[in-house]
Design a protein around this motif. Structure first.
Motif, mmCIF file in Angstrom:
data_model
loop_
_atom_site.group_PDB
_atom_site.id
_atom_site.type_symbol
_atom_site.label_atom_id
_atom_site.label_comp_id
_atom_site.label_asym_id
_atom_site.label_seq_id
_atom_site.Cartn_x
_atom_site.Cartn_y
_atom_site.Cartn_z
ATOM 1 N N ALA A 146 0.624 -0.995 -0.084
ATOM 2 C CA ALA A 146 0.240 -0.071 -0.282
ATOM 3 C C ALA A 146 0.908 1.456 -0.294
ATOM 4 O O ALA A 146 1.359 1.700 0.896
ATOM 5 C CB ALA A 146 -0.999 -0.284 1.398
ATOM 6 N N THR A 147 0.939 2.148 -0.876
ATOM 7 C CA THR A 147 1.374 3.128 -0.905
ATOM 8 C C THR A 147 1.636 3.919 -0.432
ATOM 9 O O THR A 147 0.460 4.340 -0.373
ATOM 10 C CB THR A 147 1.655 3.401 -2.728
ATOM 11 O OG1 THR A 147 0.763 4.149 -2.683
ATOM 12 C CG2 THR A 147 2.052 2.434 -3.986
ATOM 13 N N TYR A 148 2.895 5.205 -0.101
ATOM 14 C CA TYR A 148 2.383 6.554 0.565
ATOM 15 C C TYR A 148 3.683 7.270 -0.661
ATOM 16 O O TYR A 148 4.083 8.576 0.350
ATOM 17 C CB TYR A 148 2.669 6.126 2.145
ATOM 18 C CG TYR A 148 3.889 5.745 2.650
ATOM 19 C CD1 TYR A 148 5.441 6.349 3.085
ATOM 20 C CD2 TYR A 148 4.611 4.316 2.535
ATOM 21 C CE1 TYR A 148 6.511 5.477 3.354
ATOM 22 C CE2 TYR A 148 5.625 3.869 3.142
ATOM 23 C CZ TYR A 148 6.900 4.477 3.273
ATOM 24 O OH TYR A 148 7.792 3.843 4.215
ATOM 25 N N HIS A 259 7.118 2.839 -6.130
ATOM 26 C CA HIS A 259 6.848 4.054 -5.243
ATOM 27 C C HIS A 259 6.598 3.415 -4.316
ATOM 28 O O HIS A 259 7.154 2.006 -3.712
ATOM 29 C CB HIS A 259 4.799 4.505 -5.292
ATOM 30 C CG HIS A 259 4.369 5.412 -5.949
ATOM 31 N ND1 HIS A 259 4.328 5.014 -7.155
ATOM 32 C CD2 HIS A 259 3.564 6.737 -5.971
ATOM 33 C CE1 HIS A 259 3.796 6.090 -8.149
ATOM 34 N NE2 HIS A 259 3.473 6.853 -6.903
ATOM 35 N N ALA A 261 6.208 2.032 0.039
ATOM 36 C CA ALA A 261 4.805 1.003 0.121
ATOM 37 C C ALA A 261 4.998 0.699 1.575
ATOM 38 O O ALA A 261 6.168 0.097 2.107
ATOM 39 C CB ALA A 261 4.263 0.241 -0.605
ATOM 40 N N GLN A 275 -4.384 0.500 3.368
ATOM 41 C CA GLN A 275 -4.675 1.814 2.093
ATOM 42 C C GLN A 275 -5.840 2.415 2.455
ATOM 43 O O GLN A 275 -5.646 3.628 2.640
ATOM 44 C CB GLN A 275 -5.045 1.336 0.917
ATOM 45 C CG GLN A 275 -5.290 2.135 -0.078
ATOM 46 C CD GLN A 275 -6.524 1.586 -1.544
ATOM 47 O OE1 GLN A 275 -7.612 0.865 -1.209
ATOM 48 N NE2 GLN A 275 -6.006 1.806 -2.573
ATOM 49 N N LEU A 278 -4.069 5.046 5.234
ATOM 50 C CA LEU A 278 -3.501 5.805 4.296
ATOM 51 C C LEU A 278 -4.414 6.945 3.981
ATOM 52 O O LEU A 278 -3.729 8.386 3.885
ATOM 53 C CB LEU A 278 -2.833 5.080 3.375
ATOM 54 C CG LEU A 278 -1.907 4.643 4.184
ATOM 55 C CD1 LEU A 278 -0.392 3.780 3.265
ATOM 56 C CD2 LEU A 278 -0.157 5.674 5.381
ATOM 57 N N ASN A 279 -5.313 6.841 3.300
ATOM 58 C CA ASN A 279 -6.170 7.692 1.995
ATOM 59 C C ASN A 279 -7.067 8.486 3.125
ATOM 60 O O ASN A 279 -7.626 9.809 2.966
ATOM 61 C CB ASN A 279 -7.449 6.790 0.985
ATOM 62 C CG ASN A 279 -6.759 6.353 -0.062
ATOM 63 O OD1 ASN A 279 -4.990 6.937 0.071
ATOM 64 N ND2 ASN A 279 -6.610 5.431 -0.888
ATOM 65 N N TYR A 287 -1.200 12.671 7.042
ATOM 66 C CA TYR A 287 0.173 12.059 6.200
ATOM 67 C C TYR A 287 0.694 13.563 6.044
ATOM 68 O O TYR A 287 1.915 14.054 5.853
ATOM 69 C CB TYR A 287 -0.328 11.997 5.213
ATOM 70 C CG TYR A 287 -0.295 11.518 3.657
ATOM 71 C CD1 TYR A 287 0.750 10.551 4.000
ATOM 72 C CD2 TYR A 287 0.164 12.527 2.855
ATOM 73 C CE1 TYR A 287 1.584 10.474 2.768
ATOM 74 C CE2 TYR A 287 0.802 12.593 1.603
ATOM 75 C CZ TYR A 287 1.609 11.094 1.631
ATOM 76 O OH TYR A 287 2.562 10.777 -0.068
ATOM 77 N N SER A 304 -2.903 6.734 -2.018
ATOM 78 C CA SER A 304 -2.303 5.331 -1.657
ATOM 79 C C SER A 304 -3.570 4.187 -2.565
ATOM 80 O O SER A 304 -4.465 4.086 -3.102
ATOM 81 C CB SER A 304 -2.694 4.772 -0.408
ATOM 82 O OG SER A 304 -1.782 3.319 -0.251
#
Length: 313
Positions: A146-148, A259, A261, A275, A278-279, A287, A304
């Motif tokens: 899950a990207t950040y 990315h 993650a 995810q 993070l969103n 964030y 994300s």
């Protein structure tokens, strides 16, 4: 913003750096960064939607806690030891805290080595790894992501170096470059080197150094010509010491964007709630608080993604 002037003892420059040793403010990517202020945690509210997505019956490494492996490389702004030389601070720990808070869990940070996180996550010893891990095709076979943050890599040289630019394969021919073993930046250099040798150019020599002190000593002593790694780390050191400078940058997924993650066990079911978490913090602003206070705002993402294309795709 005027660049902060910093004077550090030689022992600090060549040794491990702690929050106590680096209490000064620095300017990274045009943002003032205060380590003293950054010792205070950034917390966020529980995200009911994210918490409800945790699979029923999922067994956390420690009940009621999100156990996160963070590589203890002492490489600010990603990680830096607090005054007790045990507690980890940095943007990676802050991101882990936002995810844990969002899921309604207590954060349990486990300092580890880069080599340890893959087996630890796969075995369930850690629920996640947050350690500047880039999404790659090979890693997606074993883990969920899950990207950040965007992945940007930088070439840094000694301030007195004659090297002016390192941005393409031909530029590294014949050089000795500090790079982490098993990293995507190593994969990029090896791909460039293969292309170079096919053209009859001199091979580059990788210089493997496991900690910040060894990397700094290799570069400043002349045993290495350049450092290639996360740009945020290189930018921090350059601003802090004035002994290195940026001579080139590359997308972490060269030749495509990549990315960073949160890394999770494949099929564990945690990718979706992470995810969502993070969103949620991207939307509520927490964030940005984390990234901006560590000078990483230039690498923010708008949302994300789960298992996006990565290096090798």
């Amino acid at each position: 913003m005027q660049k902060t002037m910093l004077i550090l003892a030689l022992a600090v420059v060549f040794g491990g750096l702690s929050a106590g040793a680096m209490a000064q403010d620095v300017t990274i990517n045009g943002k003032g960064v205060s380590l003293d202020a950054n010792k205070t945690p950034v917390n966020t509210a529980k995200n009911a939607e994210a918490a409800a997505q945790i699979p029923q019956g999922y067994r956390f490494a420690q009940p009621g806690k999100l156990t996160v492996a963070v590589a203890a490389l002492n490489s600010p702004p990603l990680t830096v030891f607090a005054d007790d030389n045990k507690t980890l601070l940095g943007s990676e720990v802050d991101i882990a805290r936002l995810v844990a808070d969002s899921l309604g869990l207590e954060l349990n940070v486990v300092p580890t080595s880069w080599e340890d996180w893959p087996l630890g996550v796969a075995s369930g010893k850690y629920d996640a790894a947050i350690s500047n891990i880039t999404v790659t095709k090979a890693r997606k076979e074993k883990f969920d992501f899950a990207t950040y943050r965007k992945d940007s890599l930088g070439f840094y040289v000694k301030d007195t170096s004659a090297i002016k630019s390192l941005e393409k394969a031909e530029d590294i021919a014949g050089l000795r470059i500090i790079v982490g073993s098993g990293t995507n930046q190593e994969a990029i250099l090896l791909a460039w080197d293969k292309a170079n040798q096919a053209k009859g150019l001199k091979p580059f020599t990788p210089v493997y150094a496991k900690d910040d002190a060894a990397q700094t000593l290799a570069l400043q002593s002349g045993r290495a010509d350049a450092y290639f790694g996360p740009n945020v780390i290189g930018a921090w050191k350059a601003a802090l010491t004035g002994k290195t400078r940026l001579v080139g940058s590359v997308d972490g997924g060269w030749p495509k964007a990549a990315h960073i993650a949160v890394t999770l066990k494949k099929g564990s079911g945690l990718a979706q709630p992470v995810q969502t978490a993070l969103n949620g913090v991207i939307k509520n602003g927490d964030y940005d608080k984390v990234l901006n206070r560590w000078g990483e705002g230039v690498e923010r993402i708008p949302s994300s993604e789960i298992n996006p294309p990565g290096l090798g795709d």
